[in-house]
Design a protein around this motif. Sequence first.
Motif, short mmCIF file in Angstrom:
data_model
loop_
_atom_site.label_atom_id
_atom_site.label_comp_id
_atom_site.label_asym_id
_atom_site.label_seq_id
_atom_site.Cartn_x
_atom_site.Cartn_y
_atom_site.Cartn_z
N LYS A 36 0.89 -1.32 -0.46
CA LYS A 36 -0.12 -0.08 0.06
C LYS A 36 0.97 1.51 0.21
O LYS A 36 0.76 2.37 -0.88
CB LYS A 36 -1.20 0.19 1.77
CG LYS A 36 -1.65 1.46 1.37
CD LYS A 36 -3.50 0.92 2.49
CE LYS A 36 -4.04 2.52 2.30
NZ LYS A 36 -4.62 3.09 1.11
N ARG A 39 2.10 2.02 -3.33
CA ARG A 39 1.96 1.85 -4.28
C ARG A 39 0.86 3.41 -3.92
O ARG A 39 0.76 4.36 -5.27
CB ARG A 39 -0.04 0.93 -4.25
CG ARG A 39 -1.10 1.40 -5.10
CD ARG A 39 -2.40 -0.15 -4.66
NE ARG A 39 -2.68 0.21 -3.27
CZ ARG A 39 -3.35 -0.67 -2.90
NH1 ARG A 39 -2.67 -2.10 -2.56
NH2 ARG A 39 -3.64 -0.82 -1.47
N GLU A 50 -4.30 5.39 -6.22
CA GLU A 50 -4.30 4.06 -5.77
C GLU A 50 -4.77 2.98 -6.15
O GLU A 50 -4.10 2.07 -6.74
CB GLU A 50 -4.52 4.12 -4.30
CG GLU A 50 -3.15 4.91 -3.84
CD GLU A 50 -3.29 4.49 -2.37
OE1 GLU A 50 -3.32 3.44 -2.18
OE2 GLU A 50 -3.68 5.90 -1.52
N LYS A 54 -3.79 -0.83 -8.77
CA LYS A 54 -3.91 -1.64 -7.67
C LYS A 54 -4.07 -2.37 -8.43
O LYS A 54 -4.31 -3.94 -8.91
CB LYS A 54 -4.62 -1.49 -6.45
CG LYS A 54 -5.10 -3.55 -6.28
CD LYS A 54 -6.13 -2.44 -4.60
CE LYS A 54 -6.83 -4.31 -4.06
NZ LYS A 54 -8.05 -4.01 -4.65
N GLU A 58 -3.01 -6.44 -10.36
CA GLU A 58 -4.18 -7.05 -10.26
C GLU A 58 -4.44 -8.14 -12.01
O GLU A 58 -3.85 -9.13 -12.70
CB GLU A 58 -5.98 -7.36 -9.59
CG GLU A 58 -5.29 -7.16 -8.86
CD GLU A 58 -7.10 -6.43 -7.70
OE1 GLU A 58 -7.70 -6.18 -8.70
OE2 GLU A 58 -6.34 -6.27 -6.77
#
Length: 79
Positions: A36, A39, A50, A54, A58
Amino acid sequence: MSLQEDSQSRMDEKPLSDSQIEKLEKVYDEKKWIPKGHREELAEELNVTERQIKDWFEVHFELKKFNKKMKKCNKKSIK
């Protein structure tokens, strides 16, 4: 944040540019997962959310995994 607010904010996001994607790919090559704190820094550096960082990680991870499975299947079918 409500579901409606989240979907509206996601609609406001701009697509990633080629240079932003290049940077994300470099980071991905170093780390398959991004904490985090990193990120947050990366999102600020690239001027994106963010959530975009993320989501990109993914999707990129799943695509790599899928492509790896496809290569294995192709090798088996060739034999």
